[in-house]
Design a protein around this motif. Structure first.
Motif, PDB file in Angstrom:
ATOM      1  N   VAL A  30      10.705 -17.048   4.956  1.00 54.42           N
ATOM      2  CA  VAL A  30       9.981 -15.798   4.732  1.00 54.42           C
ATOM      3  C   VAL A  30       9.902 -14.992   6.025  1.00 54.42           C
ATOM      4  O   VAL A  30      10.106 -13.773   6.035  1.00 54.42           O
ATOM      5  CB  VAL A  30       8.573 -16.082   4.186  1.00 54.42           C
ATOM      6  N   ARG A  31       9.616 -15.672   7.127  1.00 55.97           N
ATOM      7  CA  ARG A  31       9.475 -14.989   8.407  1.00 55.97           C
ATOM      8  C   ARG A  31      10.761 -14.249   8.787  1.00 55.97           C
ATOM      9  O   ARG A  31      10.720 -13.112   9.265  1.00 55.97           O
ATOM     10  CB  ARG A  31       9.110 -15.988   9.497  1.00 55.97           C
ATOM     11  N   LEU A  34      11.167 -11.037   6.578  1.00 53.63           N
ATOM     12  CA  LEU A  34      10.185 -10.003   6.910  1.00 53.63           C
ATOM     13  C   LEU A  34      10.433  -9.427   8.301  1.00 53.63           C
ATOM     14  O   LEU A  34      10.226  -8.225   8.520  1.00 53.63           O
ATOM     15  CB  LEU A  34       8.766 -10.566   6.807  1.00 53.63           C
ATOM     16  N   ALA A  37      13.121  -6.872   7.952  1.00 50.70           N
ATOM     17  CA  ALA A  37      12.613  -5.656   7.320  1.00 50.70           C
ATOM     18  C   ALA A  37      11.799  -4.823   8.305  1.00 50.70           C
ATOM     19  O   ALA A  37      11.894  -3.587   8.329  1.00 50.70           O
ATOM     20  CB  ALA A  37      11.765  -6.009   6.100  1.00 50.70           C
ATOM     21  N   ALA A  38      11.006  -5.494   9.136  1.00 47.20           N
ATOM     22  CA  ALA A  38      10.180  -4.771  10.106  1.00 47.20           C
ATOM     23  C   ALA A  38      11.029  -4.129  11.196  1.00 47.20           C
ATOM     24  O   ALA A  38      10.750  -3.006  11.642  1.00 47.20           O
ATOM     25  CB  ALA A  38       9.161  -5.728  10.722  1.00 47.20           C
ATOM     26  N   PRO A  49       6.118 -12.066  12.110  1.00 51.45           N
ATOM     27  CA  PRO A  49       4.880 -12.085  11.320  1.00 51.45           C
ATOM     28  C   PRO A  49       4.253 -13.477  11.309  1.00 51.45           C
ATOM     29  O   PRO A  49       4.935 -14.485  11.472  1.00 51.45           O
ATOM     30  CB  PRO A  49       5.350 -11.677   9.921  1.00 51.45           C
ATOM     31  N   ILE A  76      -0.919 -11.475   5.884  1.00 51.01           N
ATOM     32  CA  ILE A  76       0.143 -11.344   6.871  1.00 51.01           C
ATOM     33  C   ILE A  76      -0.398 -10.584   8.069  1.00 51.01           C
ATOM     34  O   ILE A  76      -1.051  -9.541   7.912  1.00 51.01           O
ATOM     35  CB  ILE A  76       1.360 -10.602   6.300  1.00 51.01           C
ATOM     36  N   ARG A  96       3.891  -1.506   6.950  1.00 56.11           N
ATOM     37  CA  ARG A  96       3.221  -2.187   5.835  1.00 56.11           C
ATOM     38  C   ARG A  96       4.063  -2.078   4.558  1.00 56.11           C
ATOM     39  O   ARG A  96       4.218  -3.063   3.825  1.00 56.11           O
ATOM     40  CB  ARG A  96       1.831  -1.593   5.630  1.00 56.11           C
ATOM     41  N   LEU A  99       7.058  -4.479   4.846  1.00 55.72           N
ATOM     42  CA  LEU A  99       6.675  -5.890   4.704  1.00 55.72           C
ATOM     43  C   LEU A  99       6.356  -6.227   3.250  1.00 55.72           C
ATOM     44  O   LEU A  99       6.821  -7.238   2.716  1.00 55.72           O
ATOM     45  CB  LEU A  99       5.483  -6.208   5.602  1.00 55.72           C
ATOM     46  N   ALA A 102       9.485  -6.318   1.079  1.00 58.90           N
ATOM     47  CA  ALA A 102      10.296  -7.525   1.266  1.00 58.90           C
ATOM     48  C   ALA A 102       9.656  -8.740   0.607  1.00 58.90           C
ATOM     49  O   ALA A 102      10.360  -9.572   0.017  1.00 58.90           O
ATOM     50  CB  ALA A 102      10.514  -7.782   2.760  1.00 58.90           C
ATOM     51  N   THR A 103       8.336  -8.861   0.689  1.00 59.11           N
ATOM     52  CA  THR A 103       7.692 -10.026   0.083  1.00 59.11           C
ATOM     53  C   THR A 103       7.871 -10.036  -1.427  1.00 59.11           C
ATOM     54  O   THR A 103       8.046 -11.103  -2.033  1.00 59.11           O
ATOM     55  CB  THR A 103       6.180 -10.073   0.405  1.00 59.11           C
ATOM     56  N   VAL A 114      -2.451  -7.185   4.727  1.00 57.04           N
ATOM     57  CA  VAL A 114      -1.462  -7.021   5.789  1.00 57.04           C
ATOM     58  C   VAL A 114      -2.181  -6.399   6.972  1.00 57.04           C
ATOM     59  O   VAL A 114      -2.634  -5.251   6.900  1.00 57.04           O
ATOM     60  CB  VAL A 114      -0.280  -6.134   5.363  1.00 57.04           C
TER      61      VAL A 114
END
Length: 216
Positions: A30-31, A34, A37-38, A49, A76, A96, A99, A102-103, A114
């Motif tokens: 997951v990290r 994300l 994406a960030a 994250p 998050i 935001r 994130l 993506a989740t 978040v």
């Protein structure tokens, strides 16, 4: 009594979907998604994250795997540096949105909060960061087990894995599978299909849980 094996992985497992889904996913996987994406949000230099359990579920019928957070909604936290002169609320809002998108799109995680924290102001946009290549990935031999074969037949299952123990584990009626999901497929949809397929060939199982170790 059958003993549940512990695997090589040391990172935590995050609850995936709702408590009734009986699913967990490796925090590392997951990290990475994300963070990518960030980094795509211009004018920011985000740190990786961090995750926590924000709202715990009242109860769950599924055994929590070793190293797993109990089912519930996640929080998050991400720290980031921002380019000076750009509106911070706008940058934070774009982060935001990236994130949360993506989740949901990649995983199906349930996120309650978040938290974004500005740590520095930059004079110029940061240099692009090249993500580190993924570690070498191997898959254990597929066991001659109807449960394993049923899981592998599900569209979106890339392989069975053994990062957290044997690919298929049984303990006192509880059945647990560990697998990799094909990149680009929503992990929660794949997990739900796996649980349906496995339940059909293992009706004696009291519970069926799925651990997603990676995307590949």
């Amino acid at each position: 009594m059958t003993t549940v094996e512990l695997g090589r992985a040391t990172d935590r497992l995050l609850p995936l979907g709702a408590p009734v889904d009986g699913a967990w996913i490796a925090e590392r996987a997951v990290r990475e998604v994300l963070a990518d994406a960030a980094r795509a949000v211009g004018g920011t230099a985000p740190e990786p994250p961090r995750f926590r359990l924000a709202v715990a579920a009242a109860e769950t019928p599924f055994p929590v795997p070793p190293g797993g957070l109990p089912p519930g909604e996640l929080g998050i936290t991400m720290e980031f540096a921002a380019v000076a002169g750009r509106p911070l609320p706008e940058l934070a809002g774009r982060l935001r949105t990236a994130l949360l998108g993506a989740t949901v799109e990649a995983f199906g995680l349930v996120v309650a909060e978040v938290d974004l924290r500005v740590t520095d102001l930059l004079d110029a946009p940061p240099d692009p960061v090249t993500p580190a290549p993924p570690p070498g990935r191997t898959s254990p031999p597929t066991p001659e087990d109807p449960v394993a074969l049923a899981a592998l037949a599900v569209d979106g299952v890339a392989a069975l894995t053994d990062a957290y123990g044997s690919p298929v584990q049984r303990a006192d009626g509880d059945l647990r599978l560990e697998l990799a999901v094909t990149a680009g497929r929503r992990a929660l949809h794949v997990v739900r299909a796996v649980r349906t397929a496995v339940t059909a060939v293992a009706p004696e199982a009291t519970t069926v849980t799925v651990v997603v170790s990676e995307l590949r």
